[in-house]
Design a protein around this motif. Structure first.
Motif, PDB file in Angstrom:
ATOM      1  N   UNK A 196       0.818  -1.218   0.000  1.00 31.41           N
ATOM      2  CA  UNK A 196       0.000   0.000   0.000  1.00 31.41           C
ATOM      3  C   UNK A 196       0.844   1.258   0.000  1.00 31.41           C
ATOM      4  N   UNK A 197       1.981   1.225   0.714  1.00 30.15           N
ATOM      5  CA  UNK A 197       2.861   2.400   0.707  1.00 30.15           C
ATOM      6  C   UNK A 197       3.463   2.607  -0.689  1.00 30.15           C
ATOM      7  N   UNK A 198       3.841   1.508  -1.352  1.00 31.38           N
ATOM      8  CA  UNK A 198       4.402   1.613  -2.697  1.00 31.38           C
ATOM      9  C   UNK A 198       3.373   2.117  -3.688  1.00 31.38           C
ATOM     10  N   UNK A 199       2.140   1.636  -3.564  1.00 30.78           N
ATOM     11  CA  UNK A 199       1.070   2.076  -4.460  1.00 30.78           C
ATOM     12  C   UNK A 199       0.788   3.563  -4.293  1.00 30.78           C
ATOM     13  N   UNK A 215      10.364 -19.202  -2.769  1.00 32.93           N
ATOM     14  CA  UNK A 215      10.623 -18.684  -4.117  1.00 32.93           C
ATOM     15  C   UNK A 215       9.871 -17.385  -4.365  1.00 32.93           C
ATOM     16  N   UNK A 216       8.624 -17.297  -3.916  1.00 29.62           N
ATOM     17  CA  UNK A 216       7.869 -16.053  -4.094  1.00 29.62           C
ATOM     18  C   UNK A 216       8.493 -14.907  -3.295  1.00 29.62           C
ATOM     19  N   UNK A 217       8.918 -15.208  -2.075  1.00 28.48           N
ATOM     20  CA  UNK A 217       9.540 -14.181  -1.244  1.00 28.48           C
ATOM     21  C   UNK A 217      10.823 -13.647  -1.863  1.00 28.48           C
ATOM     22  N   UNK A 218      11.630 -14.551  -2.410  1.00 28.68           N
ATOM     23  CA  UNK A 218      12.877 -14.131  -3.058  1.00 28.68           C
ATOM     24  C   UNK A 218      12.585 -13.267  -4.288  1.00 28.68           C
ATOM     25  N   UNK A 219      11.629 -13.685  -5.113  1.00 35.11           N
ATOM     26  CA  UNK A 219      11.253 -12.903  -6.297  1.00 35.11           C
ATOM     27  C   UNK A 219      10.743 -11.522  -5.879  1.00 35.11           C
ATOM     28  N   UNK A 220       9.892 -11.518  -4.853  1.00 34.70           N
ATOM     29  CA  UNK A 220       9.302 -10.262  -4.406  1.00 34.70           C
ATOM     30  C   UNK A 220      10.368  -9.305  -3.878  1.00 34.70           C
ATOM     31  N   UNK A 221      11.269  -9.800  -3.026  1.00 31.75           N
ATOM     32  CA  UNK A 221      12.305  -8.917  -2.463  1.00 31.75           C
ATOM     33  C   UNK A 221      13.255  -8.406  -3.543  1.00 31.75           C
ATOM     34  N   UNK A 222      13.586  -9.279  -4.497  1.00 33.22           N
ATOM     35  CA  UNK A 222      14.457  -8.853  -5.596  1.00 33.22           C
ATOM     36  C   UNK A 222      13.770  -7.767  -6.427  1.00 33.22           C
ATOM     37  N   UNK A 223      12.509  -7.989  -6.720  1.00 33.59           N
ATOM     38  CA  UNK A 223      11.741  -7.037  -7.501  1.00 33.59           C
ATOM     39  C   UNK A 223      11.528  -5.738  -6.709  1.00 33.59           C
ATOM     40  N   UNK A 224      11.234  -5.865  -5.427  1.00 31.79           N
ATOM     41  CA  UNK A 224      10.915  -4.701  -4.604  1.00 31.79           C
ATOM     42  C   UNK A 224      12.138  -3.864  -4.270  1.00 31.79           C
ATOM     43  N   UNK A 268       6.944  -0.626  -8.748  1.00 34.16           N
ATOM     44  CA  UNK A 268       5.719   0.055  -9.163  1.00 34.16           C
ATOM     45  C   UNK A 268       4.655  -1.022  -9.283  1.00 34.16           C
ATOM     46  N   UNK A 269       3.651  -1.020  -8.390  1.00 32.07           N
ATOM     47  CA  UNK A 269       2.657  -2.089  -8.407  1.00 32.07           C
ATOM     48  C   UNK A 269       1.880  -2.120  -9.726  1.00 32.07           C
ATOM     49  N   UNK A 270       2.158  -3.075 -10.550  1.00 30.40           N
ATOM     50  CA  UNK A 270       1.490  -3.253 -11.834  1.00 30.40           C
ATOM     51  C   UNK A 270       2.254  -4.294 -12.624  1.00 30.40           C
ATOM     52  N   UNK A 271       1.618  -4.916 -13.570  1.00 31.92           N
ATOM     53  CA  UNK A 271       2.288  -5.900 -14.412  1.00 31.92           C
ATOM     54  C   UNK A 271       2.817  -7.076 -13.610  1.00 31.92           C
ATOM     55  N   UNK A 272       4.106  -7.380 -13.796  1.00 25.98           N
ATOM     56  CA  UNK A 272       4.758  -8.514 -13.113  1.00 25.98           C
ATOM     57  C   UNK A 272       4.712  -8.343 -11.599  1.00 25.98           C
ATOM     58  N   UNK A 273       4.895  -7.117 -11.123  1.00 26.43           N
ATOM     59  CA  UNK A 273       4.852  -6.856  -9.682  1.00 26.43           C
ATOM     60  C   UNK A 273       3.493  -7.228  -9.106  1.00 26.43           C
ATOM     61  N   UNK A 319       0.037 -10.719  -5.952  1.00 25.60           N
ATOM     62  CA  UNK A 319      -1.191 -11.500  -5.788  1.00 25.60           C
ATOM     63  C   UNK A 319      -0.874 -12.939  -5.383  1.00 25.60           C
ATOM     64  N   UNK A 320       0.165 -13.527  -5.988  1.00 30.76           N
ATOM     65  CA  UNK A 320       0.564 -14.884  -5.615  1.00 30.76           C
ATOM     66  C   UNK A 320       1.028 -14.937  -4.162  1.00 30.76           C
ATOM     67  N   UNK A 321       1.801 -13.940  -3.755  1.00 27.06           N
ATOM     68  CA  UNK A 321       2.292 -13.892  -2.380  1.00 27.06           C
ATOM     69  C   UNK A 321       1.139 -13.698  -1.401  1.00 27.06           C
ATOM     70  N   UNK A 322       0.171 -12.900  -1.779  1.00 25.16           N
ATOM     71  CA  UNK A 322      -1.009 -12.703  -0.938  1.00 25.16           C
ATOM     72  C   UNK A 322      -1.757 -14.030  -0.760  1.00 25.16           C
ATOM     73  N   UNK A 323      -1.926 -14.791  -1.840  1.00 22.34           N
ATOM     74  CA  UNK A 323      -2.574 -16.107  -1.746  1.00 22.34           C
ATOM     75  C   UNK A 323      -1.758 -17.060  -0.867  1.00 22.34           C
ATOM     76  N   UNK A 324      -0.438 -16.992  -0.990  1.00 17.68           N
ATOM     77  CA  UNK A 324       0.423 -17.829  -0.151  1.00 17.68           C
ATOM     78  C   UNK A 324       0.183 -17.533   1.331  1.00 17.68           C
ATOM     79  N   UNK A 325       0.198 -16.250   1.695  1.00 16.16           N
ATOM     80  CA  UNK A 325      -0.014 -15.878   3.101  1.00 16.16           C
ATOM     81  C   UNK A 325      -1.386 -16.333   3.588  1.00 16.16           C
TER      82      UNK A 325
END
Length: 138
Positions: A17-20, A87-96, A101-106, A111-117
């Motif tokens: 939310x802060x990034x958005x 794997x999702x956490x690593x992708x997310x931290x690398x991307x973040x 910018x929340x959109x596209x691949x981010x 969304x995948x990480x949200x489903x995981x949690x």
């Protein structure tokens, strides 16, 4: 383990939310978010270790259906964390850590990480429920 997962989820949602909103302080959450994995892994080791001790102390516990259900849920919890969450956490931290910018691949990974949690939290709730209700307790 559950507490660290809840805290990690809240940090993740706050970061998104802060990034958005374009808040540059969101990047300050990344080092903190990277440390929760160690707490969760420590909790998993304690969970498995205490389960083994419980079976060792009380051999009849293995005959209880509720304990087998709880054990299966705990295994699912650990496997979900190891194979999906890592794997999702690593992708997310690398991307973040770049220009997030929340959109596209981010958005897709978020969304995948949200489903995981949500899956992890659901498994925790089921484990607690089975422990309280103890279906088939002798």
């Amino acid at each position: 383990m559950a507490g660290a997962t809840v805290t990690d989820y809240i940090s993740f949602k706050t970061f998104c939310s802060m990034s958005a909103a374009g808040d540059s302080h969101a990047q300050g959450l990344l080092p903190l978010m990277g440390r929760y994995g160690g707490l969760v892994r420590t909790g998993a080791v304690i969970l498995i270790f205490t389960g083994i001790i419980m079976v060792t102390i009380n051999n009849s516990l293995w005959d209880e259906i509720w304990f087998k259900i709880k054990l299966a849920l705990a295994i699912l919890l650990v496997l979900n964390g190891v194979f999906i969450g890592n794997s999702l956490g690593m992708k997310f931290r690398k991307m973040a850590s770049g220009n997030f910018i929340p959109g596209g691949q981010e958005r897709h990974i978020s969304m995948q990480l949200n489903r995981f949690y949500l899956a992890q939290l659901t498994l925790f709730i089921l484990i607690i429920f089975v422990s309280i209700v103890r279906p088939g307790k002798k």
